[in-house]
Scaffold this motif. Structure first.
Motif, PDB file in Angstrom:
ATOM      1  N   ASP A 140     -79.482  20.545 -49.522  1.00 41.23           N
ATOM      2  CA  ASP A 140     -78.695  21.779 -49.478  1.00 41.23           C
ATOM      3  C   ASP A 140     -79.628  22.973 -49.371  1.00 41.23           C
ATOM      4  OD1 ASP A 140     -76.537  20.189 -49.967  1.00 41.23           O
ATOM      5  OD2 ASP A 140     -76.522  20.580 -52.114  1.00 41.23           O
ATOM      6  N   THR A 141     -80.708  22.903 -50.133  1.00 43.54           N
ATOM      7  CA  THR A 141     -81.633  24.031 -50.212  1.00 43.54           C
ATOM      8  C   THR A 141     -83.063  23.510 -50.187  1.00 43.54           C
ATOM      9  OG1 THR A 141     -80.072  25.254 -51.580  1.00 43.54           O
ATOM     10  CG2 THR A 141     -82.351  25.987 -51.645  1.00 43.54           C
ATOM     11  N   ASN A 196     -82.598  20.121 -40.245  1.00 42.89           N
ATOM     12  CA  ASN A 196     -81.675  20.622 -41.270  1.00 42.89           C
ATOM     13  C   ASN A 196     -81.405  22.112 -41.070  1.00 42.89           C
ATOM     14  OD1 ASN A 196     -80.107  20.832 -43.525  1.00 42.89           O
ATOM     15  ND2 ASN A 196     -81.668  20.182 -44.979  1.00 42.89           N
ATOM     16  N   LYS A 220     -75.739  14.107 -42.697  1.00 39.82           N
ATOM     17  CA  LYS A 220     -75.254  14.610 -43.990  1.00 39.82           C
ATOM     18  C   LYS A 220     -73.847  14.110 -44.277  1.00 39.82           C
ATOM     19  CE  LYS A 220     -77.718  18.929 -44.527  1.00 39.82           C
ATOM     20  NZ  LYS A 220     -77.541  20.296 -44.950  1.00 39.82           N
ATOM     21  N   GLU A 234     -67.704  15.022 -49.384  1.00 40.26           N
ATOM     22  CA  GLU A 234     -68.186  16.313 -49.887  1.00 40.26           C
ATOM     23  C   GLU A 234     -68.306  17.314 -48.743  1.00 40.26           C
ATOM     24  OE1 GLU A 234     -71.636  16.456 -52.449  1.00 40.26           O
ATOM     25  OE2 GLU A 234     -71.343  14.358 -52.942  1.00 40.26           O
ATOM     26  N   VAL A 272     -70.038  19.469 -46.510  1.00 41.86           N
ATOM     27  CA  VAL A 272     -71.443  19.721 -46.196  1.00 41.86           C
ATOM     28  C   VAL A 272     -71.625  20.918 -45.270  1.00 41.86           C
ATOM     29  CG1 VAL A 272     -72.257  17.375 -46.540  1.00 41.86           C
ATOM     30  CG2 VAL A 272     -71.361  18.047 -44.320  1.00 41.86           C
ATOM     31  N   ARG A 290     -70.823  23.945 -45.332  1.00 45.37           N
ATOM     32  CA  ARG A 290     -71.219  25.212 -45.927  1.00 45.37           C
ATOM     33  C   ARG A 290     -72.439  25.053 -46.829  1.00 45.37           C
ATOM     34  NH1 ARG A 290     -67.784  29.252 -46.064  1.00 45.37           N
ATOM     35  NH2 ARG A 290     -68.361  29.875 -48.157  1.00 45.37           N
ATOM     36  N   ARG A 291     -73.076  23.904 -46.784  1.00 44.00           N
ATOM     37  CA  ARG A 291     -74.122  23.652 -47.759  1.00 44.00           C
ATOM     38  C   ARG A 291     -75.492  23.465 -47.115  1.00 44.00           C
ATOM     39  NH1 ARG A 291     -73.072  18.618 -50.322  1.00 44.00           N
ATOM     40  NH2 ARG A 291     -74.423  19.280 -51.995  1.00 44.00           N
ATOM     41  N   TYR A 292     -75.693  24.067 -45.972  1.00 37.84           N
ATOM     42  CA  TYR A 292     -76.993  23.872 -45.358  1.00 37.84           C
ATOM     43  C   TYR A 292     -77.595  25.203 -44.959  1.00 37.84           C
ATOM     44  CZ  TYR A 292     -74.843  24.516 -40.765  1.00 37.84           C
ATOM     45  OH  TYR A 292     -74.205  25.020 -39.686  1.00 37.84           O
ATOM     46  N   GLN A 322     -80.090  26.855 -46.214  1.00 31.19           N
ATOM     47  CA  GLN A 322     -80.623  27.783 -47.211  1.00 31.19           C
ATOM     48  C   GLN A 322     -82.099  27.479 -47.377  1.00 31.19           C
ATOM     49  OE1 GLN A 322     -78.400  28.621 -50.809  1.00 31.19           O
ATOM     50  NE2 GLN A 322     -76.961  27.058 -50.185  1.00 31.19           N
ATOM     51  N   ARG A 367     -79.828  33.319 -44.801  1.00 31.44           N
ATOM     52  CA  ARG A 367     -79.929  32.336 -45.869  1.00 31.44           C
ATOM     53  C   ARG A 367     -81.370  32.109 -46.306  1.00 31.44           C
ATOM     54  NH1 ARG A 367     -75.742  30.198 -42.658  1.00 31.44           N
ATOM     55  NH2 ARG A 367     -73.791  30.026 -43.807  1.00 31.44           N
TER      56      ARG A 367
END
Ligand code: SF4
Length: 329
Positions: A230-231, A254, A263, A270, A272, A274-276, A278, A305
């Motif tokens: 994610d981060t 990524n 992912k 889950e 994903v 909105r979770r990349y 960063q 980000r």
């Protein structure tokens, strides 16, 4: 390399060339390479059954084909008492680098010991001292005398706590012994210095000293995690320069979003999307990474980000705690 300037052709790797799997010895990324050797009086042909790549080399090859090698990936070396051609080229099937080389690893053949090509002349055989604007070879007596004089001057002025040694320390391909035996004997055995740092670290410690202090040990991820994370937190590093293919082959997909399918497969239901993308970076040598992100077209999509943390010296731990608190929750 002078001997290869103006070169207009290289020998074709023959079908029956010896093949070896080798690992790059320059950094801990550990990229996979293929090494091919064959007698100097032979070479392959353009027909698919005459060359190691199994393709028709008389035709234009497609983009990103592995059926080629660069002059830097070629040399003539001794093997079992005979001169042989050697090609060391990135291995497309290695999951670490997927065929990528770097300015270090992709020159392993060129830098191999070769009396035919005079690369043996590049071996370090004398201590080198920076004098008159350039590195100059000198004697061991002269070099050690210089170390002694500088050391005494520092200790006289600031005491033993004022003496800080900056030493090179790398261990790939057995280099750890060659690279650190002499300096270890000198600084730890003879001089017994109190303070020493390794080439890329503020002390003789882990590469990720701040996270270790806060309880997260280093090297606890696999490269694929960088495609799924994610981060990504980069502290005081320039990943493009120091871990080239880890950055290019695993971070960049990524950051670009091209590892989304992976992912989704990994995280199931889950969310994903909105979770990349960063990336937290502590202020340091990030300019080369920035430049490469520009070239890869990543800046427009990542810039909102990417957070640059302006760490004061010695405040890494507190900065990381605060950023984890504020950014990652
Ligand atoms: S990133 Fe470069 S130096 Fe590091 S292992 Fe891979 S090819 Fe070698």
């Amino acid at each position: 390399m002078a001997y290869k300037r103006q070169i207009d052709r290289l020998p074709i790797v023959p079908k029956d060339a010896k093949e070896f799997n080798v690992t790059c010895h320059y950094c801990i990324v550990g990229c996979g390479y293929k090494a091919y050797t064959w007698p100097t009086n032979k070479q392959g042909g353009t027909a698919p059954d005459q060359n190691k790549f199994g393709v028709d080399l008389a035709k234009q090859q497609p983009a990103e084909t592995p059926a080629w090698y660069a002059p830097a990936m070629y040399n003539i070396v001794r093997q079992n008492g005979s001169d042989v051609h050697i090609v060391i080229k990135p291995d497309k099937d290695c999951v670490v680098n997927s065929g990528l080389g770097s300015v270090r690893g992709a020159r392993m053949a060129e830098m191999s010991y070769s009396q035919q090509r005079n690369t043996q002349l590049q071996r370090l055989t004398n201590p080198m001292v920076w004098r008159y604007g350039q590195m100059q070879p000198t004697s061991w007596d002269d070099a050690l005398d210089l170390v002694a004089r500088v050391t005494v001057a520092v200790i006289n002025d600031r005491g033993e706590d004022g003496l800080f040694v900056s030493a090179f320390d790398h261990g790939g391909a057995g280099g750890g012994y060659e690279n650190t035996w002499g300096t270890g004997k000198l600084y730890f055995g003879a001089m017994k210095v109190k303070n020493i740092r390794i080439h890329n670290r503020p002390a003789y410690n882990s590469e990720v000293h701040a996270t270790r202090d806060m309880g997260v040990g280093e090297l606890n991820n696999c490269y694929e995690d960088a495609e799924l994370a994610d981060t990504i937190v980069a502290v005081g590093t320039n990943a493009l320069e120091t871990q080239t293919n880890y950055f290019l082959n695993h971070w960049v997909p990524n950051l670009r979003g091209s590892s989304m399918d992976k992912k989704k497969a990994e995280f199931g239901s889950e969310p994903v999307a909105r979770r990349y993308r960063q990336c937290l970076r502590s202020r340091g040598r990030q300019r080369e990474c920035d430049a490469s992100c520009d070239q890869l077209g990543l800046r427009p999509c990542t810039i909102q980000r990417v957070a640059d943390l302006h760490c004061e010296q010695g405040l890494d731990r507190q900065s990381l705690h605060r950023s984890f608190d504020q950014k990652l929750r």
